[in-house]
Design an enzyme around this catalytic site. Sequence first.
Site, short mmCIF file in Angstrom:
data_model
loop_
_atom_site.label_atom_id
_atom_site.label_comp_id
_atom_site.label_asym_id
_atom_site.label_seq_id
_atom_site.Cartn_x
_atom_site.Cartn_y
_atom_site.Cartn_z
CD GLU A 76 -3.29 -0.32 0.51
OE1 GLU A 76 -3.15 0.77 -0.11
OE2 GLU A 76 -4.36 -0.94 0.55
CG ASN A 123 -8.04 3.32 0.82
OD1 ASN A 123 -6.89 3.21 1.24
ND2 ASN A 123 -8.92 2.33 0.91
CG ASP A 147 -6.87 0.57 -2.03
OD1 ASP A 147 -6.39 1.37 -1.22
OD2 ASP A 147 -6.84 -0.66 -1.82
#
Length: 302
Positions: A29, A163, A213
């Site tokens: 991430e 996000n 995301d």
Amino acid sequence: MTVPGREEVVTVDAEDWQDRCPDRFQLGEGARWHADGLYFVDLLRGALYGLGPGGGPADPRPEARLDVPLGAVAPVHGRPGEWIAAAGPGVALLRPGVRPHWLARPEEGAPRPMRMNDAACDPAGRFWATSMAADAEPGAGSLYRVDRDGSAHRVLTGLTVPNGPVFDAAGSTLLLADSARGLIVSHAVDPGSGRLGPARPFVRLGPGEGKPDGMTVDDAGFLWVALWGAGRVHRYDPHGRLCAEVAVPTPNVSSVAFGGGLMHVTTARHRLAEPDAWAGAVLARRSGVTAPPVAPFRPSFA
């Protein structure tokens, strides 16, 4: 909110992607381009890694390791090697060779287990960090603003899997995704105070389009969104119109960043019953798109 016809959308096939490193990460991430290369996290392992500015494969450099999940980081201005991090129940400063210095732990002692998720700085140097329930309980998450004096303020509630967040170049617009709802909203921001205006719908993803995301804004002011579950990255113009999509050879695409003439994505093995060979890879491909480097936290304290 305008939805374009498909004939307006430029589609790029899942070709020419290269491995940036040999490792595969459970939940890669938070890709961020900094002066000396790419940084990203393996969220559930609490690990921060760096890769040099070259496009070829290399072993990732361990930069920090925590005993709590690490959602995202930003560099601290004027303090090489120091990071501000959304981690565990709050926000901490990570300094080489010492224990984390916690600025705030607002989710500690919450009624249900919570953790921080994505985060980023605005152009004024404030750090914006999101939280969510460990079991993704609907509406349990929040958005926090950490001011330059280190104080933390809860500015939004009712989020599920938040996000982003990302900002335009002026710092006057915040874009924030709630992955669970398939929704990206925009908020006007007062660049001086950090005060948010009301949410306005920007993009809503339909069934089968994936979940928004990690995101980044390029130098033209267009929004790039990693689509978890869809093996895609979308590009939207400032009005929320889809104008390009890039295919990625694994479904769980989690963040996107530009730098060094490359488009970078992180991916994840998380929640894949049978991970493919690319799942969990950090990938890059040549790109003419440019974007600002990661904005730093600018503390007003020593």
